[in-house]
Design an enzyme around this catalytic site. Structure first.
Site, PDB file in Angstrom:
ATOM      1  N   ASN A 105      18.818  54.938   3.443  1.00 52.31           N
ATOM      2  CA  ASN A 105      17.886  54.466   4.476  1.00 52.31           C
ATOM      3  C   ASN A 105      18.679  54.252   5.766  1.00 52.31           C
ATOM      4  OD1 ASN A 105      16.019  53.152   6.075  1.00 52.31           O
ATOM      5  ND2 ASN A 105      16.067  51.235   4.902  1.00 52.31           N
ATOM      6  N   LYS A 138      17.590  53.500   8.651  1.00 50.79           N
ATOM      7  CA  LYS A 138      16.962  52.537   9.574  1.00 50.79           C
ATOM      8  C   LYS A 138      16.949  53.111  10.993  1.00 50.79           C
ATOM      9  CE  LYS A 138      18.677  48.932   6.567  1.00 50.79           C
ATOM     10  NZ  LYS A 138      18.881  47.525   6.355  1.00 50.79           N
ATOM     11  N   HIS A 189       9.384  47.839   3.039  1.00 59.03           N
ATOM     12  CA  HIS A 189      10.767  47.354   3.182  1.00 59.03           C
ATOM     13  C   HIS A 189      10.712  45.936   3.761  1.00 59.03           C
ATOM     14  CE1 HIS A 189      14.867  46.946   4.650  1.00 59.03           C
ATOM     15  NE2 HIS A 189      15.195  47.955   3.850  1.00 59.03           N
ATOM     16  N   GLU A 244      12.338  44.503   5.974  1.00 57.32           N
ATOM     17  CA  GLU A 244      12.394  44.442   7.447  1.00 57.32           C
ATOM     18  C   GLU A 244      11.016  44.730   8.036  1.00 57.32           C
ATOM     19  OE1 GLU A 244      15.695  47.111   7.984  1.00 57.32           O
ATOM     20  OE2 GLU A 244      17.043  45.620   7.132  1.00 57.32           O
ATOM     21  N   GLU A 287      15.010  44.751  -3.885  1.00 58.36           N
ATOM     22  CA  GLU A 287      15.947  44.459  -2.800  1.00 58.36           C
ATOM     23  C   GLU A 287      15.897  42.974  -2.455  1.00 58.36           C
ATOM     24  OE1 GLU A 287      17.086  48.069  -0.364  1.00 58.36           O
ATOM     25  OE2 GLU A 287      15.273  47.303   0.532  1.00 58.36           O
ATOM     26  N   GLY A 296      22.083  44.014   4.180  1.00 60.39           N
ATOM     27  CA  GLY A 296      22.857  44.013   5.422  1.00 60.39           C
ATOM     28  C   GLY A 296      23.753  42.803   5.586  1.00 60.39           C
ATOM     29  N   SER A 317      23.384  45.759   0.254  1.00 58.60           N
ATOM     30  CA  SER A 317      24.836  45.835   0.441  1.00 58.60           C
ATOM     31  C   SER A 317      25.542  46.668  -0.632  1.00 58.60           C
ATOM     32  CB  SER A 317      25.441  44.424   0.525  1.00 58.60           C
ATOM     33  OG  SER A 317      24.920  43.753   1.651  1.00 58.60           O
TER      34      SER A 317
HETATM   35  C1  PEP Z   1      18.247  48.637   2.921  1.00 60.35           C
HETATM   36  O1  PEP Z   1      18.115  48.996   4.071  1.00 60.35           O
HETATM   37  O2  PEP Z   1      17.308  48.795   2.148  1.00 60.35           O
HETATM   38  C2  PEP Z   1      19.516  48.043   2.491  1.00 60.35           C
HETATM   39  C3  PEP Z   1      19.649  47.739   1.237  1.00 60.35           C
HETATM   40  O3  PEP Z   1      20.484  47.881   3.448  1.00 60.35           O
HETATM   41  P1  PEP Z   1      22.043  47.556   3.180  1.00 60.35           P
HETATM   42  O4  PEP Z   1      22.532  48.535   2.157  1.00 60.35           O
HETATM   43  O5  PEP Z   1      22.700  47.750   4.518  1.00 60.35           O
HETATM   44  O6  PEP Z   1      22.141  46.157   2.687  1.00 60.35           O
END
Ligand code: PEP
Length: 261
Positions: A15, A17, A106, A108, A178, A184, A223
């Site tokens: 992803n 973003k 998601h 976000e 998640e 992040g 992460s």
């Molecule tokens: C994500 O964007 O779904 C995500 C898990 O980001 P990151 O790997 O940067 O934590």
């Protein structure tokens, strides 16, 4: 052979973003193509790439012209097929670009753009209606986890998105667990926590969808790096990874996708 002992495939999704212009996106895809030519992914592992809308067409062309074994993905879509929704992109538009996977709900999008469980459900409908595979994101905040409400939060999100859905839909949906506190932040859920939550999700999927839900993939996201990917993928109920930051780098993404071997 990386197909899980339960017969499910492994899906690693990058992803991006709001990162990478379409020029940068093409460069990363060319690098990914070279890495995959030099050494294919383990048998049973699929890789999807979710660039921003402005890069979708460039990435699609780059993948198709070189027959790169990566599926095209998007990060969201609108739930209506067309209309007066300035700035939005419909599932139908994505399907016409050969998009295979669309991330839906998601955290976000939920936190920053006000996507409610109701909107997430409508988006899921739209993605399925156009023959694509939604990656439905669920996960709890740190406060919810510390209050002992992680399972209840995730179960509620799953129920809102999936209850009273036809059995055939279940075989076409991927769920990504998640935990919001791990996205992040550099703070990954332990393999034990990822396994416990994925197993609980699997139970909920079976409650909601019955037998067919055994085919569904449950990804972990938060992460993920080349250093922790193998341990997470070794969990019995983790069928793949949704990767944000580390997916921006071709070497890291391919190393992560190879971690299922
Ligand atoms: C994500 O964007 O779904 C995500 C898990 O980001 P990151 O790997 O940067 O934590």
């Amino acid at each position: 052979m990386s197909t899980k002992p339960n017969g499910r495939r492994v899906l690693v999704s990058g992803n991006w973003k709001m990162n990478h212009t379409h020029y940068e996106a093409i460069q990363v895809v060319q690098k990914l193509a070279a890495l995959l030519r030099a050494g294919p992914l383990p048998e049973g592992t699929d890789l999807s790439l979710h660039p921003s809308f402005t890069s979708l067409r460039s990435v699609q062309t780059a993948l198709e012209s070189d027959s790169v074994p990566i599926a095209l993905g998007a990060q969201t879509c609108h739930f209506q097929d067309a209309g007066a929704y300035t700035g939005e992109v419909s599932a139908e538009m994505l399907a016409k670009l050969s998009v295979r996977y669309v991330i839906v709900g998601h955290s976000e999008r939920r936190a920053l753009f006000g996507e409610t469980d109701e909107v997430v459900r409508l988006k899921l409908d739209a993605v399925l209606r156009h023959g694509m595979i939604p990656i439905l994101c669920v996960g709890e905040t740190l406060e919810q986890r510390e209050a002992g409400a992680a399972e209840e939060t995730v179960a509620k999100q799953l129920t809102a998105a999936l209850e009273e859905r036809g059995r055939e839909a279940f075989a076409s949906i991927v769920v990504a667990y998640e935990p919001i506190w791990a996205i992040g932040t550099g703070r990954t859920a332990s393999a034990e926590d990822a396994q416990a939550m994925s197993s609980m999700i699997r139970g909920e999927l079976e409650r909601l969808g019955g037998e067919v839900s055994r085919l569904m993939l449950v990804q972990y996201g938060g992460s993920v790096t080349p250093d922790n990917a193998a341990e997470l993928l070794a969990c019995a109920d983790v069928d793949g990874l949704l990767v944000g930051g580390a997916s921006l780098d071709a070497d890291k993404l391919v190393t992560i996708a190879r971690s299922s071997a």
